[in-house]
Write an enzyme that holds these catalytic residues in place. Structure first.
Site, PDB file in Angstrom:
ATOM      1  CB  CYS A 285      -0.857   1.272  -0.185  1.00  0.00           C
ATOM      2  SG  CYS A 285      -2.416   0.060  -0.459  1.00  0.00           S
TER       3      CYS A 285
ATOM      4  CB  CYS B 259      -3.842   2.725  -2.068  1.00  0.00           C
ATOM      5  SG  CYS B 259      -3.792   1.844  -0.175  1.00  0.00           S
TER       6      CYS B 259
END
Length: 125
Positions: A30, A33
């Site tokens: 991600c 992230c």
């Protein structure tokens, strides 16, 4: 204090044994992230009175499902065992700082009273 990786087995005890716990639900693939990680890490160094936990949603799929995670990153904040904040999406430094200060500034007597009232109403229905 640096961030700590937690598993499903450690989740409940981490929440129960600490006054304020932030939990970052993330995954290695991600991009948002990965962008949020340095911001989260820097905040963990500044706020040593707060536990900054990280949950890898790939490794802890059951925990992510139980927590209702549908988008990552998702940040949750617990204070005195009560979920007081949950929001998907990466925050920038000032936004994260605002969340931390808001959690620290909560009137927990009022929060616990609200939770107790909601539980009582749920049991009546």
């Amino acid at each position: 204090m640096a961030t700590v990786d937690i598993t499903g087995e450690q989740f409940a005890s981490t929440i129960e044994d600490n006054d304020i716990v932030l939990v970052d639900f993330w995954a290695a693939w991600c991009s948002p992230c990965r962008q949020f990680a340095p911001t989260y890490g820097a905040a963990s160094e500044k706020h040593t009175d707060v536990v900054f936990a990280k949950v890898d949603t790939e490794a802890e799929q059951q925990l992510a499902a139980e927590a209702g995670i549908t988008s990552i990153p998702t940040l949750m904040a617990f204070r005195e065992k009560v979920l007081v904040f949950s929001q998907p999406g990466a925050l920038n430094g000032p936004q994260l700082e605002q969340v931390i200060e808001a959690v620290k500034g909560l009137d927990m007597e009022e929060v616990h009273a609200h939770v107790a009232k909601a539980r009582a109403e749920a049991q009546e229905n």
